[in-house]
Design a protein around this motif. Structure first.
Motif, PDB file in Angstrom:
ATOM      1  N   THR A 182      -9.578  -6.170  -7.307  1.00  0.00           N
ATOM      2  CA  THR A 182      -9.149  -6.703  -6.009  1.00  0.00           C
ATOM      3  C   THR A 182      -7.659  -6.489  -5.792  1.00  0.00           C
ATOM      4  O   THR A 182      -7.230  -6.113  -4.695  1.00  0.00           O
ATOM      5  N   ALA A 183      -6.863  -6.715  -6.835  1.00  0.00           N
ATOM      6  CA  ALA A 183      -5.417  -6.511  -6.710  1.00  0.00           C
ATOM      7  C   ALA A 183      -5.091  -5.048  -6.452  1.00  0.00           C
ATOM      8  O   ALA A 183      -4.271  -4.720  -5.584  1.00  0.00           O
ATOM      9  N   ASN A 184      -5.724  -4.148  -7.200  1.00  0.00           N
ATOM     10  CA  ASN A 184      -5.446  -2.720  -7.026  1.00  0.00           C
ATOM     11  C   ASN A 184      -5.932  -2.206  -5.678  1.00  0.00           C
ATOM     12  O   ASN A 184      -5.272  -1.375  -5.040  1.00  0.00           O
ATOM     13  N   THR A 185      -7.082  -2.692  -5.234  1.00  0.00           N
ATOM     14  CA  THR A 185      -7.580  -2.297  -3.911  1.00  0.00           C
ATOM     15  C   THR A 185      -6.622  -2.757  -2.819  1.00  0.00           C
ATOM     16  O   THR A 185      -6.280  -1.987  -1.905  1.00  0.00           O
ATOM     17  N   TRP A 186      -6.198  -3.997  -2.910  1.00  0.00           N
ATOM     18  CA  TRP A 186      -5.274  -4.548  -1.911  1.00  0.00           C
ATOM     19  C   TRP A 186      -3.969  -3.769  -1.880  1.00  0.00           C
ATOM     20  O   TRP A 186      -3.461  -3.415  -0.819  1.00  0.00           O
ATOM     21  N   GLN A 187      -3.401  -3.503  -3.058  1.00  0.00           N
ATOM     22  CA  GLN A 187      -2.135  -2.771  -3.109  1.00  0.00           C
ATOM     23  C   GLN A 187      -2.268  -1.379  -2.513  1.00  0.00           C
ATOM     24  O   GLN A 187      -1.431  -0.936  -1.716  1.00  0.00           O
ATOM     25  N   LEU A 188      -3.338  -0.685  -2.908  1.00  0.00           N
ATOM     26  CA  LEU A 188      -3.530   0.699  -2.482  1.00  0.00           C
ATOM     27  C   LEU A 188      -3.707   0.805  -0.970  1.00  0.00           C
ATOM     28  O   LEU A 188      -3.186   1.739  -0.343  1.00  0.00           O
ATOM     29  N   LEU A 189      -4.426  -0.137  -0.384  1.00  0.00           N
ATOM     30  CA  LEU A 189      -4.718  -0.068   1.051  1.00  0.00           C
ATOM     31  C   LEU A 189      -3.681  -0.798   1.908  1.00  0.00           C
ATOM     32  O   LEU A 189      -3.753  -0.733   3.139  1.00  0.00           O
ATOM     33  N   THR A 190      -2.739  -1.478   1.275  1.00  0.00           N
ATOM     34  CA  THR A 190      -1.737  -2.229   2.036  1.00  0.00           C
ATOM     35  C   THR A 190      -0.392  -1.523   2.091  1.00  0.00           C
ATOM     36  O   THR A 190       0.296  -1.579   3.120  1.00  0.00           O
ATOM     37  N   LEU A 191      -0.005  -0.840   1.007  1.00  0.00           N
ATOM     38  CA  LEU A 191       1.336  -0.271   0.946  1.00  0.00           C
ATOM     39  C   LEU A 191       1.600   0.712   2.079  1.00  0.00           C
ATOM     40  O   LEU A 191       2.653   0.661   2.722  1.00  0.00           O
ATOM     41  N   HIS A 192       0.653   1.606   2.357  1.00  0.00           N
ATOM     42  CA  HIS A 192       0.894   2.588   3.420  1.00  0.00           C
ATOM     43  C   HIS A 192       0.941   1.926   4.799  1.00  0.00           C
ATOM     44  O   HIS A 192       1.623   2.401   5.699  1.00  0.00           O
ATOM     45  N   ARG A 193       0.227   0.815   4.953  1.00  0.00           N
ATOM     46  CA  ARG A 193       0.283   0.090   6.228  1.00  0.00           C
ATOM     47  C   ARG A 193       1.653  -0.549   6.420  1.00  0.00           C
ATOM     48  O   ARG A 193       2.212  -0.522   7.525  1.00  0.00           O
ATOM     49  N   LEU A 194       2.195  -1.114   5.346  1.00  0.00           N
ATOM     50  CA  LEU A 194       3.532  -1.706   5.432  1.00  0.00           C
ATOM     51  C   LEU A 194       4.588  -0.631   5.669  1.00  0.00           C
ATOM     52  O   LEU A 194       5.517  -0.829   6.459  1.00  0.00           O
ATOM     53  N   THR A 195       4.435   0.496   4.991  1.00  0.00           N
ATOM     54  CA  THR A 195       5.384   1.602   5.160  1.00  0.00           C
ATOM     55  C   THR A 195       5.319   2.150   6.580  1.00  0.00           C
ATOM     56  O   THR A 195       6.350   2.418   7.203  1.00  0.00           O
ATOM     57  N   ARG A 196       4.101   2.303   7.098  1.00  0.00           N
ATOM     58  CA  ARG A 196       3.923   2.810   8.451  1.00  0.00           C
ATOM     59  C   ARG A 196       4.536   1.849   9.480  1.00  0.00           C
ATOM     60  O   ARG A 196       5.184   2.263  10.437  1.00  0.00           O
ATOM     61  N   ALA A 197       4.356   0.543   9.266  1.00  0.00           N
ATOM     62  CA  ALA A 197       4.917  -0.447  10.173  1.00  0.00           C
ATOM     63  C   ALA A 197       6.433  -0.411  10.164  1.00  0.00           C
ATOM     64  O   ALA A 197       7.092  -0.525  11.201  1.00  0.00           O
ATOM     65  N   SER A 198       7.019  -0.175   8.970  1.00  0.00           N
ATOM     66  CA  SER A 198       8.482  -0.084   8.860  1.00  0.00           C
ATOM     67  C   SER A 198       9.000   1.125   9.608  1.00  0.00           C
ATOM     68  O   SER A 198      10.021   1.064  10.303  1.00  0.00           O
TER      69      SER A 198
END
Length: 203
Positions: A182-198
């Motif tokens: 769950t932690a690895n799935t969350w990290q993998l699918l969240t980081l690019h969303r945060l980067t894209r938002a930035s």
């Protein structure tokens, strides 16, 4: 990526990993947690949450270690295709080892190799699904790295549980694996969303 988003990624990953591990731990052993009254349940839940939080911290360290490895490997090989091929070979090698080495280490005379196939195959299929989602949200070049991270890195993080006799029990293997997944799935699918938002905010 600013500090606030990094803190968000850290805290959300910690809570998601810890919560998922606690829930699975209770569901897989309901008799232990529900048979001794409220305080037995409360302290059991607290213990499981804390243990799962520690496991999710391992997942976070593994993720940032992989991001470093990815940068280093691309710098060494100078080719995304070559590095992806190497990762595919490593994925297949780990899949074989996850089945065969556990069988060699723990199988009794009554057990067959097929009994050690189900969990690695389910893990692999889940990692494939996450990698497809990552590819869908980003681009096709991210599929192999995503699969490598989800399967190979998660397996490496899972090794302490896999190599201890006392946890060669399906229940404990899932309790250790769930926070990692769950932690690895969350990290993998969240980081690019945060980067894209930035990037959008800068634009």
């Amino acid at each position: 990526m600013n500090t606030r988003k990094l803190v968000y990624l850290f805290v959300s990953t910690l809570l998601i990993g810890a919560s998922s591990g606690a829930i699975i731990g209770i569901l897989l052993d309901t008799e232990t947690y529900f048979s001794g009254g409220f305080f037995n349940f409360f302290f059991g839940l607290l213990w499981m949450f804390g243990m799962s939080a520690a496991i999710s911290l391992v997942a976070q360290m593994g993720y940032f270690a992989y991001l470093t490895l990815q940068r280093f490997a691309l710098g060494v090989f100078k080719s995304v295709r070559l590095w992806n091929r190497i990762q595919v070979v490593l994925i297949l090698f780990v899949l074989f080892d996850l089945i065969y080495l556990r069988y060699i280490a723990f199988a009794t005379d009554e057990e067959t190799l097929w009994g050690y196939v189900l969990m690695p195959v389910l893990l692999f299929l889940y990692c494939m699904a996450v990698a497809f989602q990552k590819q869908k949200e980003t681009n096709k070049e991210t599929f192999v790295p995503a699969l490598f991270f989800m399967f190979v890195v998660t397996t490496i993080e899972w090794v302490p549980a896999l190599t201890v006799d006392i946890v060669n029990d399906t229940k404990w293997l899932w309790i250790y694996l769930t926070p990692l997944l769950t932690a690895n799935t969350w990290q993998l699918l969240t980081l690019h969303r945060l980067t894209r938002a930035s990037q959008q905010n800068k634009g």
